[in-house]
Design a protein around this motif. Structure first.
Motif, PDB file in Angstrom:
ATOM      1  N   ARG A 119     -10.611  11.929  30.501  1.00  0.00           N
ATOM      2  CA  ARG A 119     -10.230  12.993  29.578  1.00  0.00           C
ATOM      3  C   ARG A 119      -8.825  12.748  29.021  1.00  0.00           C
ATOM      4  O   ARG A 119      -8.521  13.118  27.897  1.00  0.00           O
ATOM      5  CB  ARG A 119     -10.307  14.309  30.371  1.00  0.00           C
ATOM      6  N   LYS A 169     -11.269  17.133  20.595  1.00  0.00           N
ATOM      7  CA  LYS A 169     -11.643  18.259  19.742  1.00  0.00           C
ATOM      8  C   LYS A 169     -10.428  19.119  19.404  1.00  0.00           C
ATOM      9  O   LYS A 169     -10.287  19.602  18.282  1.00  0.00           O
ATOM     10  CB  LYS A 169     -12.719  19.106  20.430  1.00  0.00           C
ATOM     11  N   LEU A 170      -9.541  19.292  20.392  1.00  0.00           N
ATOM     12  CA  LEU A 170      -8.325  20.070  20.139  1.00  0.00           C
ATOM     13  C   LEU A 170      -7.471  19.402  19.068  1.00  0.00           C
ATOM     14  O   LEU A 170      -6.720  20.058  18.355  1.00  0.00           O
ATOM     15  CB  LEU A 170      -7.507  20.226  21.422  1.00  0.00           C
ATOM     16  N   ARG A 171      -7.593  18.075  18.963  1.00  0.00           N
ATOM     17  CA  ARG A 171      -6.822  17.338  17.962  1.00  0.00           C
ATOM     18  C   ARG A 171      -7.598  17.174  16.663  1.00  0.00           C
ATOM     19  O   ARG A 171      -7.164  16.468  15.759  1.00  0.00           O
ATOM     20  CB  ARG A 171      -6.448  15.959  18.515  1.00  0.00           C
ATOM     21  N   VAL A 192      -1.770  14.298  30.221  1.00  0.00           N
ATOM     22  CA  VAL A 192      -1.321  14.526  31.590  1.00  0.00           C
ATOM     23  C   VAL A 192      -2.532  14.605  32.518  1.00  0.00           C
ATOM     24  O   VAL A 192      -3.543  15.206  32.182  1.00  0.00           O
ATOM     25  CB  VAL A 192      -0.530  15.853  31.712  1.00  0.00           C
ATOM     26  N   THR A 235     -12.763  17.444  25.187  1.00  0.00           N
ATOM     27  CA  THR A 235     -11.846  18.554  24.898  1.00  0.00           C
ATOM     28  C   THR A 235     -10.573  18.136  24.160  1.00  0.00           C
ATOM     29  O   THR A 235     -10.256  18.682  23.102  1.00  0.00           O
ATOM     30  CB  THR A 235     -11.463  19.298  26.198  1.00  0.00           C
ATOM     31  N   GLY A 236      -9.859  17.149  24.723  1.00  0.00           N
ATOM     32  CA  GLY A 236      -8.594  16.736  24.111  1.00  0.00           C
ATOM     33  C   GLY A 236      -8.764  16.281  22.680  1.00  0.00           C
ATOM     34  O   GLY A 236      -7.951  16.580  21.805  1.00  0.00           O
ATOM     35  N   LEU A 282      -3.677  19.236  27.670  1.00  0.00           N
ATOM     36  CA  LEU A 282      -4.726  18.538  26.926  1.00  0.00           C
ATOM     37  C   LEU A 282      -4.432  18.524  25.430  1.00  0.00           C
ATOM     38  O   LEU A 282      -5.168  17.922  24.655  1.00  0.00           O
ATOM     39  CB  LEU A 282      -6.081  19.211  27.164  1.00  0.00           C
ATOM     40  N   LEU A 342       4.118  21.047  20.129  1.00  0.00           N
ATOM     41  CA  LEU A 342       2.694  20.702  20.091  1.00  0.00           C
ATOM     42  C   LEU A 342       2.468  19.299  19.543  1.00  0.00           C
ATOM     43  O   LEU A 342       1.687  18.517  20.075  1.00  0.00           O
ATOM     44  CB  LEU A 342       1.945  21.732  19.234  1.00  0.00           C
ATOM     45  N   ARG A 390       3.311  17.007  22.272  1.00  0.00           N
ATOM     46  CA  ARG A 390       2.350  17.118  23.381  1.00  0.00           C
ATOM     47  C   ARG A 390       1.064  16.372  23.059  1.00  0.00           C
ATOM     48  O   ARG A 390       0.420  15.830  23.917  1.00  0.00           O
ATOM     49  CB  ARG A 390       2.037  18.587  23.667  1.00  0.00           C
ATOM     50  N   ARG A 391       0.701  16.385  21.767  1.00  0.00           N
ATOM     51  CA  ARG A 391      -0.555  15.736  21.388  1.00  0.00           C
ATOM     52  C   ARG A 391      -0.457  14.226  21.376  1.00  0.00           C
ATOM     53  O   ARG A 391      -1.455  13.536  21.189  1.00  0.00           O
ATOM     54  CB  ARG A 391      -1.014  16.259  20.026  1.00  0.00           C
ATOM     55  N   GLN A 440      -5.517  27.870  20.716  1.00  0.00           N
ATOM     56  CA  GLN A 440      -6.605  27.086  21.313  1.00  0.00           C
ATOM     57  C   GLN A 440      -6.660  27.323  22.818  1.00  0.00           C
ATOM     58  O   GLN A 440      -7.734  27.398  23.408  1.00  0.00           O
ATOM     59  CB  GLN A 440      -6.385  25.598  21.034  1.00  0.00           C
TER      60      GLN A 440
END
Lengths: 232, 363
Positions: free
Chosen positions: B151, B106-108, B85, B103-104, A137, B77, B80-81, A143
């Motif tokens: 997602r 917010k992680l970014r 997947v 989620t994805g 993700l 990373l 990956r961003r 994280q």
């Protein structure tokens, strides 16, 4: 039976009348055990997570130590802390013996293996594929760890409760390193011991009821947090 | 042609001394839907995880021209961003559907209005807006996979990697979700690499198909090319060309070859030289079957007389094995089977076009 009723009545009065000394003992119990629990969580959660998620040589030895730590006899811990803090002991220079800080230290030693072991179990029960999914993700390693701990939050709260429950109801170590000094290091459990020793059963029962109520209040708070965080 | 979005050189993964992945070269073109098909355990999921930078591999990878470390580390990373997947198991987080989709992003570090707008958009596009407040534990398999897709799409990835996303869904749900995915892909220009063991998914979605067998890419080409002209017997067998006949080219003229198979002559479009030993591949659905009066023979090429050796009832279709000197598998609809009164022993004739027969040179 009079004994029991007297105790309950006295407990009621102690609380309602606002007996200053009783409140101080409740407060000290909560502070000492609360601080010990917080410290155990700060050490135990990262340690348990590390043991649960990574593979390194000696890991099994450490896990066995942690599991042994769950069964540490409080009096042995008390003895070790007393020796350490004794005037001629290794940390005697700190003059910490018979202080609340010494009690926090002893309770920490008792609680952190519990928190570590519960954390270890919590992160291990997560689906191992979840780590890959979270990384996929777009999570950084930190994280990912935070999200994993969030996923394990229900059993982690149980870890907190186990730690707090164990130390607030513990008496051996607290008595040995705190000395049950009135107004300074007496907590609910040590007070119950001394009241019982004096034959003051009413006070002992009263404090016992208060202790139970305190543990229940803590578990109620944690249960509420646990259940609120889940969507229906 | 523009630069491939992902390029892999000499990608290898070894597990327990066994090479589970060995791909000398792979290019994923910008905007294409590349479907990697292969049987279970062929290494296709391994390949996907390597592309997703979730599994270390030997070799070189580039992403949009930039070199990527194939041993995932911190620098991975950033790459990956730029991808997302979706796995076979949706593995949703223990929070609301909406939070899962968030989620994805917010992680970014996406926040505020932009975050809310994109979540709502993708909940809507996958038809799950009404589930936003629900817990994933109350969702059906199809709903959960929709959340998983939303997602992934919500981060607007440059490359979307899908690992058997429909495999654990029931058939109606699978078709519905494939349809939705197709229409979503039609309006975004996302590059997709989809891994599946299901040939129909490849036919339905792919621009290009790669066939993965025992850790190697046995063939990678335009979808029609792979299905019409499999590169080897193994590829033919896997992509469902059930009729692979051993023969030899008798003569060839102007791109039309005559092949002798068990004493019978077949016509095939091919440039192969006479005397080449070949495998003639004919897809069962490209063969027509008709009843034949007793004693009638046929001399027309690619029209063979035989009798029904076996009928396998496959629901709406019958798989008929016709013995015409060699077994030939034919697919017909149940209805036409009934109309012909087809039964084992029926005298029949089978026919197919020269373009339906594909020749593979045999070692």
């Amino acid at each position: 039976m009079d004994l029991v009723w007297d105790g309950i009545a006295q407990a009621f009065w102690l609380l309602v009348r606002g007996d200053r000394e009783t409140y101080q003992v409740i407060l000290r119990s909560t502070q000492v055990s609360g601080m010990a629990t917080v410290l155990s969580v700060l050490v135990g959660v990262p340690l348990g997570t590390l043991l649960g998620l990574s593979r390194f040589p000696g890991r099994n030895v450490l896990i066995a130590l942690v599991n042994m730590g769950m069964g540490l006899p409080p009096v042995v811990v008390g003895l070790l802390v007393v020796i350490t803090l004794w005037r001629s002991g290794p940390l005697g220079g700190l003059h910490m013996l018979y202080t609340p800080q010494a009690m926090i230290a002893a309770q920490f030693v008792l609680a952190f293996p519990l928190v570590t072991a519960f954390t270890l179990a919590s992160v291990q029960q997560l689906n191992p594929k979840l780590r890959t999914q979270i990384l996929a993700l777009g999570a950084s390693r930190w994280q990912m760890l935070l999200l994993l701990l969030r996923e394990a939050r229900l059993p982690l709260l149980a870890a907190v409760m186990a730690g707090f429950g164990a130390v607030i109801s513990e008496v051996g170590a607290s008595l040995m390193v705190g000395g049950n000094i009135r107004g300074l290091t007496n907590v609910l459990t040590t007070d119950i011991v001394s009241a019982t020793g004096r034959g003051d059963f009413a006070r002992a029962i009263a404090l016992g009821i208060i202790l139970l109520a305190l543990v229940y209040a803590a578990s109620l708070a944690i249960t509420t947090i646990q259940q609120r965080t889940r969507p229906s | 042609m523009s630069q491939p979005i992902i390029e892999g050189h000499d990608l290898q993964v070894v597990f327990g001394g066994r090479k589970v992945l060995d791909v000398p070269y792979l290019a994923v073109e910008q905007g294409e839907v590349l479907v990697i098909v292969g049987p279970n355990g062929s290494g296709k999921s391994t390949l996907l995880q390597v592309l997703a930078l979730l599994l270390p591999a030997a070799g070189r990878l580039t992403f949009a021209g930039e070199a990527v470390n194939t041993r995932p580390d911190k620098s991975g990373l950033h790459f990956r961003r730029r991808m997302a997947v979706v796995f076979q198991e949706p593995l949703l987080l223990d929070t609301s559907v909406r939070e899962n989709v968030a989620t994805g992003l917010k992680l970014r570090g996406t926040r505020g209005h932009d975050l809310e707008r994109r979540i709502s958009l993708w909940l809507e596009r996958f038809g799950i807006a009404h589930l936003a407040a629900r817990s994933p534990r109350t969702l059906s398999g199809g709903e959960a996979q929709r959340v998983s897709l939303a997602r992934a799409f919500v981060v607007e990835p440059e490359v979307l990697l899908l690992d058997e996303p429909f495999a654990s869904l029931d058939l109606p749900t699978r078709y519905a979700l494939m349809g939705d995915l197709k229409s979503v892909l039609a309006r975004t220009s996302t590059t997709v690499v989809l891994v599946t063991h299901d040939r129909d998914e490849a036919l339905a979605l792919a621009d290009r198909v790669g066939v993965m067998l025992s850790g190697r890419l046995a063939q990678i080409d335009r979808t029609e090319a792979v299905f019409r002209s499999p590169a080897s017997e193994e590829v033919a067998a896997f992509i469902g060309v059930e009729n692979v006949l051993r023969g030899k080219v008798a003569s060839q003229q102007g791109g039309l070859a005559w092949v002798v198979v068990e004493g019978r002559i077949l016509e095939a479009v091919s440039e192969l030289a006479p005397d080449t030993p070949v495998l003639a591949c004919v897809r069962p659905e490209d063969i027509t079957l008709s009843l034949r009066r007793a004693g009638e023979t046929t001399s027309a090429r690619n029209r063979l007389a035989g009798h029904v050796a076996r009928i396998d009832d496959r629901g709406s279709q019958w798989r008929v094995v016709v013995d015409c000197g060699f077994p030939l598998v034919v697919l017909i609809t149940r209805q036409s089977g009934h109309e012909m009164g087809l039964a084992p022993g029926s005298e029949v004739a089978v026919a197919f076009k020269a373009t339906a027969a594909h020749l593979i040179p045999r070692a």
